[in-house]
Scaffold this motif. Structure first.
Motif, PDB file in Angstrom:
ATOM      1  N   GLN A  25      14.994  23.200 -14.332  1.00  0.00           N
ATOM      2  CA  GLN A  25      15.439  24.585 -14.149  1.00  0.00           C
ATOM      3  C   GLN A  25      15.921  24.818 -12.712  1.00  0.00           C
ATOM      4  O   GLN A  25      15.455  24.161 -11.772  1.00  0.00           O
ATOM      5  CB  GLN A  25      14.303  25.558 -14.468  1.00  0.00           C
ATOM      6  N   SER A  26      16.814  25.768 -12.543  1.00  0.00           N
ATOM      7  CA  SER A  26      17.408  26.014 -11.235  1.00  0.00           C
ATOM      8  C   SER A  26      16.370  26.370 -10.178  1.00  0.00           C
ATOM      9  O   SER A  26      16.506  25.979  -9.011  1.00  0.00           O
ATOM     10  CB  SER A  26      18.451  27.128 -11.335  1.00  0.00           C
ATOM     11  N   PHE A  27      15.308  27.109 -10.545  1.00  0.00           N
ATOM     12  CA  PHE A  27      14.309  27.489  -9.544  1.00  0.00           C
ATOM     13  C   PHE A  27      13.575  26.266  -8.989  1.00  0.00           C
ATOM     14  O   PHE A  27      13.043  26.290  -7.886  1.00  0.00           O
ATOM     15  CB  PHE A  27      13.299  28.488 -10.121  1.00  0.00           C
ATOM     16  N   HIS A  28      13.558  25.179  -9.756  1.00  0.00           N
ATOM     17  CA  HIS A  28      12.829  23.962  -9.393  1.00  0.00           C
ATOM     18  C   HIS A  28      13.705  22.978  -8.614  1.00  0.00           C
ATOM     19  O   HIS A  28      13.195  22.049  -7.986  1.00  0.00           O
ATOM     20  CB  HIS A  28      12.316  23.320 -10.691  1.00  0.00           C
ATOM     21  N   LEU A  29      15.012  23.183  -8.647  1.00  0.00           N
ATOM     22  CA  LEU A  29      15.940  22.189  -8.091  1.00  0.00           C
ATOM     23  C   LEU A  29      15.725  21.886  -6.608  1.00  0.00           C
ATOM     24  O   LEU A  29      15.684  20.700  -6.233  1.00  0.00           O
ATOM     25  CB  LEU A  29      17.393  22.644  -8.289  1.00  0.00           C
ATOM     26  N   PRO A  30      15.629  22.877  -5.712  1.00  0.00           N
ATOM     27  CA  PRO A  30      15.536  22.526  -4.291  1.00  0.00           C
ATOM     28  C   PRO A  30      14.372  21.590  -3.982  1.00  0.00           C
ATOM     29  O   PRO A  30      14.540  20.575  -3.292  1.00  0.00           O
ATOM     30  CB  PRO A  30      15.373  23.880  -3.604  1.00  0.00           C
ATOM     31  N   ARG A  31      13.204  21.900  -4.496  1.00  0.00           N
ATOM     32  CA  ARG A  31      12.038  21.052  -4.238  1.00  0.00           C
ATOM     33  C   ARG A  31      12.205  19.667  -4.864  1.00  0.00           C
ATOM     34  O   ARG A  31      11.881  18.645  -4.241  1.00  0.00           O
ATOM     35  CB  ARG A  31      10.775  21.725  -4.776  1.00  0.00           C
ATOM     36  N   ALA A  32      12.721  19.628  -6.088  1.00  0.00           N
ATOM     37  CA  ALA A  32      12.884  18.338  -6.766  1.00  0.00           C
ATOM     38  C   ALA A  32      13.883  17.454  -6.028  1.00  0.00           C
ATOM     39  O   ALA A  32      13.629  16.263  -5.800  1.00  0.00           O
ATOM     40  CB  ALA A  32      13.328  18.568  -8.209  1.00  0.00           C
ATOM     41  N   VAL A  33      15.018  18.021  -5.644  1.00  0.00           N
ATOM     42  CA  VAL A  33      16.032  17.241  -4.928  1.00  0.00           C
ATOM     43  C   VAL A  33      15.492  16.767  -3.587  1.00  0.00           C
ATOM     44  O   VAL A  33      15.637  15.596  -3.210  1.00  0.00           O
ATOM     45  CB  VAL A  33      17.321  18.074  -4.732  1.00  0.00           C
ATOM     46  N   TYR A  34      14.863  17.670  -2.865  1.00  0.00           N
ATOM     47  CA  TYR A  34      14.347  17.324  -1.540  1.00  0.00           C
ATOM     48  C   TYR A  34      13.316  16.202  -1.644  1.00  0.00           C
ATOM     49  O   TYR A  34      13.347  15.235  -0.879  1.00  0.00           O
ATOM     50  CB  TYR A  34      13.722  18.548  -0.886  1.00  0.00           C
ATOM     51  N   THR A  78       6.253  16.325  -9.840  1.00  0.00           N
ATOM     52  CA  THR A  78       7.592  16.041  -9.315  1.00  0.00           C
ATOM     53  C   THR A  78       7.533  14.893  -8.310  1.00  0.00           C
ATOM     54  O   THR A  78       8.359  13.979  -8.339  1.00  0.00           O
ATOM     55  CB  THR A  78       8.178  17.300  -8.645  1.00  0.00           C
ATOM     56  N   TYR A  79       6.543  14.929  -7.425  1.00  0.00           N
ATOM     57  CA  TYR A  79       6.380  13.870  -6.427  1.00  0.00           C
ATOM     58  C   TYR A  79       6.185  12.515  -7.097  1.00  0.00           C
ATOM     59  O   TYR A  79       6.847  11.526  -6.749  1.00  0.00           O
ATOM     60  CB  TYR A  79       5.187  14.191  -5.526  1.00  0.00           C
ATOM     61  N   GLU A  80       5.288  12.438  -8.060  1.00  0.00           N
ATOM     62  CA  GLU A  80       5.008  11.159  -8.714  1.00  0.00           C
ATOM     63  C   GLU A  80       6.199  10.677  -9.534  1.00  0.00           C
ATOM     64  O   GLU A  80       6.481   9.470  -9.585  1.00  0.00           O
ATOM     65  CB  GLU A  80       3.747  11.269  -9.575  1.00  0.00           C
ATOM     66  N   SER A  81       6.925  11.596 -10.159  1.00  0.00           N
ATOM     67  CA  SER A  81       8.111  11.198 -10.929  1.00  0.00           C
ATOM     68  C   SER A  81       9.167  10.586 -10.020  1.00  0.00           C
ATOM     69  O   SER A  81       9.771   9.560 -10.345  1.00  0.00           O
ATOM     70  CB  SER A  81       8.689  12.411 -11.663  1.00  0.00           C
ATOM     71  N   CYS A  82       9.390  11.207  -8.858  1.00  0.00           N
ATOM     72  CA  CYS A  82      10.379  10.676  -7.918  1.00  0.00           C
ATOM     73  C   CYS A  82       9.933   9.343  -7.333  1.00  0.00           C
ATOM     74  O   CYS A  82      10.726   8.402  -7.215  1.00  0.00           O
ATOM     75  CB  CYS A  82      10.621  11.688  -6.793  1.00  0.00           C
ATOM     76  N   TYR A  83       8.680   9.253  -6.971  1.00  0.00           N
ATOM     77  CA  TYR A  83       8.137   8.025  -6.397  1.00  0.00           C
ATOM     78  C   TYR A  83       8.273   6.874  -7.381  1.00  0.00           C
ATOM     79  O   TYR A  83       8.748   5.782  -7.049  1.00  0.00           O
ATOM     80  CB  TYR A  83       6.660   8.255  -6.043  1.00  0.00           C
ATOM     81  N   VAL A 111      29.575  11.538 -11.519  1.00  0.00           N
ATOM     82  CA  VAL A 111      29.083  10.493 -12.422  1.00  0.00           C
ATOM     83  C   VAL A 111      27.987   9.685 -11.740  1.00  0.00           C
ATOM     84  O   VAL A 111      28.131   9.242 -10.595  1.00  0.00           O
ATOM     85  CB  VAL A 111      30.242   9.573 -12.858  1.00  0.00           C
ATOM     86  N   GLN A 112      26.900   9.518 -12.436  1.00  0.00           N
ATOM     87  CA  GLN A 112      25.793   8.672 -12.007  1.00  0.00           C
ATOM     88  C   GLN A 112      25.348   7.837 -13.198  1.00  0.00           C
ATOM     89  O   GLN A 112      25.636   8.179 -14.352  1.00  0.00           O
ATOM     90  CB  GLN A 112      24.614   9.514 -11.511  1.00  0.00           C
ATOM     91  N   ARG A 113      24.630   6.761 -12.948  1.00  0.00           N
ATOM     92  CA  ARG A 113      24.170   5.937 -14.067  1.00  0.00           C
ATOM     93  C   ARG A 113      22.996   6.592 -14.794  1.00  0.00           C
ATOM     94  O   ARG A 113      22.900   6.528 -16.014  1.00  0.00           O
ATOM     95  CB  ARG A 113      23.760   4.548 -13.581  1.00  0.00           C
ATOM     96  N   VAL A 114      22.104   7.222 -14.043  1.00  0.00           N
ATOM     97  CA  VAL A 114      20.836   7.697 -14.617  1.00  0.00           C
ATOM     98  C   VAL A 114      20.658   9.192 -14.396  1.00  0.00           C
ATOM     99  O   VAL A 114      20.945   9.711 -13.316  1.00  0.00           O
ATOM    100  CB  VAL A 114      19.642   6.950 -13.973  1.00  0.00           C
ATOM    101  N   ALA A 115      20.161   9.853 -15.433  1.00  0.00           N
ATOM    102  CA  ALA A 115      19.652  11.224 -15.293  1.00  0.00           C
ATOM    103  C   ALA A 115      18.139  11.171 -15.432  1.00  0.00           C
ATOM    104  O   ALA A 115      17.617  10.557 -16.375  1.00  0.00           O
ATOM    105  CB  ALA A 115      20.242  12.143 -16.353  1.00  0.00           C
ATOM    106  N   ILE A 116      17.448  11.779 -14.491  1.00  0.00           N
ATOM    107  CA  ILE A 116      15.991  11.880 -14.559  1.00  0.00           C
ATOM    108  C   ILE A 116      15.640  13.254 -15.109  1.00  0.00           C
ATOM    109  O   ILE A 116      15.967  14.273 -14.502  1.00  0.00           O
ATOM    110  CB  ILE A 116      15.347  11.692 -13.179  1.00  0.00           C
TER     111      ILE A 116
END
Length: 219
Positions: A150-159, A129-134, A49-54
């Motif tokens: 998508q799963s292929f994008h997850l590692p970079r997005a999480v990192y 992805t960088y600007e969205s996280c920032y 559980v988290q408050r926000v989904a991006i």
């Protein structure tokens, strides 16, 4: 005339340089996948559980409908919301021109599926992805979140998000199971290069987003 040993050394060097570049690239991608593996999920019922989904943006069509990949992301985020795993959705995407607006399409798609409009926040300047996280951290005050992509994008997005101060976990939507193999192969190959760019950005250059602006927060 150059001696044979000299020519052999140069030929060997010409082979070793590209080989080293390939090994380094694959090694860095493997590193990003390894260090993010415990933060990635594919089953929405297992997401903590988290408050926000991006929800990270993708393409939209001229008729105002989301691309298949984007609709999959929004659908997964709506499911998280209905399961009580998240309370708010932050839609982040590209609205760089008057006739292209990913996030309004994303909001409409989510509200049509039962998410109250007051629980959807829009980031119109998530151009990457960088600007969205920032911007999630600096503009919207997000310190913990579930990323949806998508799963292929997850590692970079999480990192990327974790390096920028967002304690991120992620839900991956199906990719190989849902799209043509040629399409997913292309995106996976593109991720290899995009991951190198992400490592350079978060560890070396730390560029500012295209737009920052005043703090908005998520109510």
């Amino acid at each position: 005339m150059l001696p044979k040993w000299f020519l052999l050394h140069w030929r060997l060097l010409l082979w070793l340089l590209p080989l080293s570049a390939i090994i380094t690239t694959l090694g860095l991608n493997f590193y990003v996948k390894t260090v993010t593996s415990s933060h990635r999920y594919t089953n929405p019922t297992e997401v903590p559980v988290q408050r926000v989904a991006i929800v990270l943006g993708a393409g939209v069509y001229p008729d105002g409908t989301p691309s298949p990949m984007l609709s999959d992301r929004i659908t997964a985020a709506v499911e998280l919301y209905k399961l009580g795993r998240v309370q708010k959705l932050l839609m982040t995407g590209d609205n760089s021109s008057d006739d292209y607006d990913e996030v309004t399409v994303m909001q409409r798609y989510a509200t049509e599926r039962g998410v109250p409009v007051e629980d959807v926040t829009l980031d119109y300047a998530g151009f990457s992805t960088y600007e969205s996280c920032y911007r999630a951290k600096e503009i919207f005050g997000v310190e913990q979140a579930v990323l949806v992509t998508q799963s292929f994008h997850l590692p970079r997005a999480v990192y990327t998000c974790r390096q920028l101060g967002v304690d991120a976990i992620a839900l991956g939507t199906p990719d190989w199971e849902s799209y043509r193999p040629q399409t997913i192969m292309y995106y996976n190959l593109r991720e290899v290069i995009s991951t190198l760019k992400a490592l350079w950005e978060v560890h070396v250059t730390r560029p500012l987003p295209t737009f920052l602006g005043p703090f908005e927060g998520i109510k």
